[in-house]
Design a protein around this motif. Structure first.
Motif, PDB file in Angstrom:
ATOM      1  N   GLU A  41      -5.211  -5.700 -14.665  1.00  0.00           N
ATOM      2  CA  GLU A  41      -4.430  -4.533 -13.829  1.00  0.00           C
ATOM      3  C   GLU A  41      -2.982  -4.411 -14.824  1.00  0.00           C
ATOM      4  O   GLU A  41      -2.391  -4.093 -14.957  1.00  0.00           O
ATOM      5  CB  GLU A  41      -4.193  -4.399 -12.514  1.00  0.00           C
ATOM      6  N   SER A  43       0.775   0.795 -10.927  1.00  0.00           N
ATOM      7  CA  SER A  43       0.155  -0.162 -11.396  1.00  0.00           C
ATOM      8  C   SER A  43       0.184  -1.952 -11.627  1.00  0.00           C
ATOM      9  O   SER A  43      -0.713  -2.577 -10.987  1.00  0.00           O
ATOM     10  CB  SER A  43      -0.514  -0.923 -12.998  1.00  0.00           C
ATOM     11  N   LEU A  65       2.536   1.901  -3.574  1.00  0.00           N
ATOM     12  CA  LEU A  65       1.807   2.440  -4.329  1.00  0.00           C
ATOM     13  C   LEU A  65       1.073   3.732  -4.144  1.00  0.00           C
ATOM     14  O   LEU A  65       1.219   4.390  -5.060  1.00  0.00           O
ATOM     15  CB  LEU A  65       0.288   1.228  -3.752  1.00  0.00           C
ATOM     16  N   LEU A 122       0.430  -1.262   0.080  1.00  0.00           N
ATOM     17  CA  LEU A 122      -0.099  -0.421   0.240  1.00  0.00           C
ATOM     18  C   LEU A 122       0.703   1.179   0.268  1.00  0.00           C
ATOM     19  O   LEU A 122       0.580   1.863  -0.626  1.00  0.00           O
ATOM     20  CB  LEU A 122      -0.846   0.023   1.484  1.00  0.00           C
ATOM     21  N   LEU A 168      -0.626  -2.279  -7.359  1.00  0.00           N
ATOM     22  CA  LEU A 168      -2.252  -3.014  -7.524  1.00  0.00           C
ATOM     23  C   LEU A 168      -2.222  -3.879  -7.410  1.00  0.00           C
ATOM     24  O   LEU A 168      -3.273  -4.461  -7.416  1.00  0.00           O
ATOM     25  CB  LEU A 168      -2.927  -1.506  -8.449  1.00  0.00           C
TER      26      LEU A 168
END
Lengths: 162, 480
Positions: free
Chosen positions: A53, A34, A10, A7, A37
């Motif tokens: 994704e 991406s 990201l 996280l 993610l």
């Protein structure tokens, strides 16, 4: 722990995509975001979303961005506005705050996903379940390539004359 | 015979891959490749008409595609118009440059539309819609003029909003059903007689707004009057004749007659939006001076007729709507190609500067009259029959006011198209255009083909309706 690392990564990469001034770094940062993610989506068992994704956002879009950047970079890539340095991170913070609020609301409001949806290995999903979409992606790449070369055709001609 | 489905899908992308090589060989090679690549899918589609029956399936590289009468009708529309536009473009594209790139993008658009019609998966439908859309954004801007680029950006932005709504709608449907395949979706979402879940209602609203925007239904029409006039003529013809129907009408019909038929209120929404679009599009068209802009607003009005027919929900209404999809594709493409021929020679789209071109451009003038009579619903042209079916459907559904409005708008349409004819082709010749000649022969050939089809499908309307339209309407109503 891994979840928090992903996280954090990201958010960092997303911020990078907004604040880098070199468009090539922006495209790469976005592609890495991406990819991270996609990792998160796989972690949560959303395999189909993860596959797309990874293949569309991290793959296809990056190819298109990098192609565009390489075709325009040496011509008229003007200096970017300085406003981006201060305004975009601020906007990003507000956006992240809103995002957390919306996700918390959605988590309570949405029904449970039907069990079994999106299950299966990467290979199964990519090559068997969603094989029609691979054909679509290939043609989407062709559309991007021909689109870019069509829109920059005069520039290419001018360069040839020089 | 099933393998024809594969050929319909494969021919355009293979031609796209060969196009750079053909372009290097010369203009003739690129032209030949483009026309053959647009013609073969039409040939295979026409061969499939007697074989479609209860439906055909085909597996291409492990992906399943299927054909039924609804897909077949739209495939005929897409490939017939694409073929005519490609013939026209072989001459028209000369003044734009980038011949090979233009053909490649047009073929990619055709592939996206064909694949949308042949897929049986909601997400794949979205993906192929994006393929066609990306090609169309670039093609709108292909002339590289300020207007075209600005319109393309506007088209891209509004279309992105549309596809985002569609994507969220797909997500909500997937959360409820756990599948995206049409047949499984319909089975999973089949109502139990109770109220429809709120999430599905939200998904339905998003689909109407998203696909409504793609179809340029009022009030989601803002992009169309800019994008269609600014594009090169063959692309305007494809956008107005085909893209708004496949990307909008086909998707709406598939979803609300096949996957979510339980939501009866949607029919009323279609009826209201259709009626508004039919009236407002015609009124706005009347006040324009730009030839192509008039045609663009008129497309909104004609899409209104189609949506109205879908909203009626009875067999006559659906036959009328689907037949009007077919007819509008033909006459609107014809009219856009004619406007392109006029602009090609005169360099302007302002109808106030034109006049008396009938003797200078006799083929364009004569075929424009065919297009005008078709769009106004004058017998024996094809537009008459589809409008008649819609009006009969409205009367059968007890919607007398709607039927009356449909007749009045048709008369009004005839009025403003006659004004165009008078201002562009008849009356005194503007001295400026004394040396103007007819459009190149290849461009004329394409419009003659479309004009003849408008007349023939009107004279032999029964063969068209019983052959491809009625079976499609029956499938939408839940039959086989």
């Amino acid at each position: 722990m891994l979840l928090w690392v992903l996280l954090g990564l990201l958010v960092l990469l997303a911020v990078g995509a907004c604040v880098f001034r070199d468009l090539l770094y922006v495209a790469i940062s976005l592609a890495l975001a991406s990819a991270v993610l996609a990792g998160l989506l796989f972690h949560y068992g959303a395999n189909i979303a993860g596959v797309f994704e990874l293949s569309v956002c991290a793959g296809l879009i990056t190819v298109l961005f990098v192609s565009t950047v390489s075709m325009t970079k040496d011509s008229d890539q003007g200096k970017e506005t300085r406003m981006g340095r201060g305004f975009i991170p601020l906007f990003l913070l507000v956006f992240i705050g809103l995002d957390i609020f919306i996700v918390r609301w959605l988590a309570g409001a949405l029904p449970e996903i039907v069990p079994g949806a999106g299950s299966g290995s990467f290979q199964d999903i990519f090559w068997t379940l969603r094989s029609a979409d691979i054909l679509g992606q290939v043609v989407l790449i062709l559309a991007g390539v021909f689109g870019i070369s069509a829109l920059f055709r005069l520039k290419a001609k001018e360069k040839k004359h020089e | 015979m099933e393998s024809f489905i594969g050929w319909i899908l494969l021919v355009p992308p293979v031609a796209v891959l060969l196009m750079p090589w053909a372009s290097r060989l010369g203009r003739w090679a690129a032209n030949t490749l483009a026309v053959v690549a647009a013609g073969l899918p039409l040939y295979f589609t026409l061969r499939l008409i007697p074989a479609v029956g209860g439906g055909l399936e085909y597996e291409l590289f492990g992906a399943r595609f299927a054909l039924d009468s609804v897909s077949l009708l739209f495939l005929v529309v897409v490939n017939a118009v694409a073929f005519a536009c490609m013939i026209y473009a072989t001459s028209y594209v000369s003044h734009l440059g980038g011949r090979g790139k233009f053909f490649a993008l047009l073929l990619i658009m055709v592939f996206g539309l064909n694949a949308m019609l042949l897929t049986r998966d909601l997400f794949s439908l979205y993906l192929f819609l994006e393929v066609a859309s990306i090609a169309s954004y670039v093609l709108v801007a292909f002339g590289l003029e300020h207007d075209g680029i600005e319109s393309a950006v506007k088209y891209l932005l509004l279309s992105s909003v549309a596809t985002s709504m569609v994507l969220i709608g797909i997500m909500l449907v997937y959360m409820n059903a756990g599948t995206l395949e049409f047949a499984s979706l319909a089975a999973a979402l089949e109502g139990t007689g109770g109220p429809v879940p709120g999430m599905l209602l939200l998904a339905a609203a998003l689909f109407i707004a998203g696909f409504g925007l793609k179809a340029a239904v009022m009030p989601f029409h803002a992009w169309l009057p800019d994008a269609h006039p600014s594009a090169p003529a063959p692309i305007s013809a494809m956008l107005s004749g085909v893209v708004i129907k496949v990307a909008g009408v086909y998707a709406l019909a598939r979803i609300f007659f096949g996957i979510l038929p339980e939501i009866g209120e949607v029919r009323t929404v279609f009826l209201v939006l259709g009626t508004i679009s039919m009236i407002a599009g015609a009124v706005l068209a009347y006040f324009q001076r730009d030839f192509k802009r008039i045609l663009a607003y008129s497309s909104i009005s004609q899409i209104g007729y189609i949506l109205l027919g879908l909203g009626l929900g009875n067999l006559l209404g659906l036959i009328g709507a689907l037949f009007h999809v077919f007819n509008h594709a033909l006459f609107k493409s014809l009219l856009f190609l004619n406007s392109g021929a006029v602009q090609y020679r005169l360099g302007t789209r302002d109808i106030e500067q034109m006049g008396g071109l009938e003797n200078r451009m006799p083929v364009t003038a004569a075929t424009s009259v065919f297009g005008t009579l078709s769009i106004a619903g004058i017998p024996p042209f094809n537009g008459f029959w589809s409008k008649l079916f819609i009006i009969m459907g409205a009367l059968a559904a007890g919607q007398t006011a709607v039927a009356t409005l449909a007749i009045l708008v048709s008369v009004f349409t005839l009025g403003y198209f006659l004004i165009i004819q008078r201002k562009v082709f008849f009356g005194h010749l503007n001295e400026k255009w004394r040396d103007i000649r007819e459009a190149p022969a290849v461009m004329s050939l394409a419009v003659i083909l479309l004009a003849a089809t408008c007349l023939l499908t009107g004279v032999f309307f029964h063969s068209v309706t019983s052959g491809i339209v009625e079976p499609a309407a029956v499938i939408l109503l839940g039959g086989n």
